[in-house]
Design a protein around this motif. Sequence first.
Motif, PDB file in Angstrom:
ATOM      1  N   ILE A   1       0.581  12.065   0.973  1.00  0.00           N
ATOM      2  CA  ILE A   1      -0.659  12.086   1.246  1.00  0.00           C
ATOM      3  C   ILE A   1      -0.506  11.742   2.860  1.00  0.00           C
ATOM      4  O   ILE A   1      -1.253  13.062   3.512  1.00  0.00           O
ATOM      5  N   ALA A   2      -0.655  11.098   3.326  1.00  0.00           N
ATOM      6  CA  ALA A   2      -0.455   9.784   4.658  1.00  0.00           C
ATOM      7  C   ALA A   2      -0.004  11.070   5.282  1.00  0.00           C
ATOM      8  O   ALA A   2       0.258  11.402   6.813  1.00  0.00           O
TER       9      ALA A   2
ATOM     10  N   LYS B   1       2.170   7.855  -3.367  1.00  0.00           N
ATOM     11  CA  LYS B   1       2.123   9.273  -3.362  1.00  0.00           C
ATOM     12  C   LYS B   1       1.062   9.422  -1.641  1.00  0.00           C
ATOM     13  O   LYS B   1       0.825   9.911  -2.171  1.00  0.00           O
ATOM     14  N   ASP B   2       0.187   7.874  -2.007  1.00  0.00           N
ATOM     15  CA  ASP B   2      -0.069   7.964  -0.613  1.00  0.00           C
ATOM     16  C   ASP B   2       0.596   7.739   0.669  1.00  0.00           C
ATOM     17  O   ASP B   2       0.477   8.381   1.854  1.00  0.00           O
TER      18      ASP B   2
ATOM     19  N   CYS C   1       5.245   8.534   8.740  1.00  0.00           N
ATOM     20  CA  CYS C   1       4.661   8.889   7.667  1.00  0.00           C
ATOM     21  C   CYS C   1       6.747   9.253   6.578  1.00  0.00           C
ATOM     22  O   CYS C   1       6.353   9.139   6.172  1.00  0.00           O
TER      23      CYS C   1
ATOM     24  N   PHE D   1       0.489  -1.132   0.153  1.00  0.00           N
ATOM     25  CA  PHE D   1       0.035   0.403   0.159  1.00  0.00           C
ATOM     26  C   PHE D   1       0.784   1.244  -0.246  1.00  0.00           C
ATOM     27  O   PHE D   1       0.315   2.077   0.276  1.00  0.00           O
ATOM     28  N   HIS D   2       2.254   1.546  -0.107  1.00  0.00           N
ATOM     29  CA  HIS D   2       3.050   2.283   0.423  1.00  0.00           C
ATOM     30  C   HIS D   2       3.404   2.836  -1.112  1.00  0.00           C
ATOM     31  O   HIS D   2       4.782   2.492  -1.280  1.00  0.00           O
ATOM     32  N   THR D   3       2.787   2.858  -1.363  1.00  0.00           N
ATOM     33  CA  THR D   3       2.996   4.031  -2.376  1.00  0.00           C
ATOM     34  C   THR D   3       4.089   5.623  -2.473  1.00  0.00           C
ATOM     35  O   THR D   3       3.285   5.908  -1.663  1.00  0.00           O
TER      36      THR D   3
END
Length: 121
Positions: free
Chosen positions: A41-42, A37-38, A78, A33-35
């Motif tokens: 955002i996180a 982008k994400d 993050c 899940f750790h693109t």
Amino acid sequence: MSTENGWSDAHTSLMTLRERLADFNRQRDWPKFHTPKDLAIALSVEVAELLEFFLWRAEPDEKDAAAVQEELADVMICLVNLTQRLDVDLLAAVEEKIATNALRYPVDKAKGRAEKYNRLP
Ligand SMILES: [Mg+2]
């Protein structure tokens, strides 16, 4: 302050934190899940959660100290996850940025001033 396992800024390296977070994420099968982008955002979301404690007041309420600490930890988690995903050596990047800022903000021009470097006299 330190944790029960002895973790503290003074005694725990960033590499140890990176390894601990990588293990934590791998055990949960989260790296998929750790693109970038994400993770970016996180990071922004966690910073926003931190900012809520400062909104409309000069400082966070004392009763929120533990919650502020949690949000600061979320921001760090993050940030470290993102630097790991992008293969950025965070401390080397910080050192380079401090050197850049030293050139942009020479003490004789910037001391006691809050202007951006391109607005200094
Ligand atoms: Mg949070």
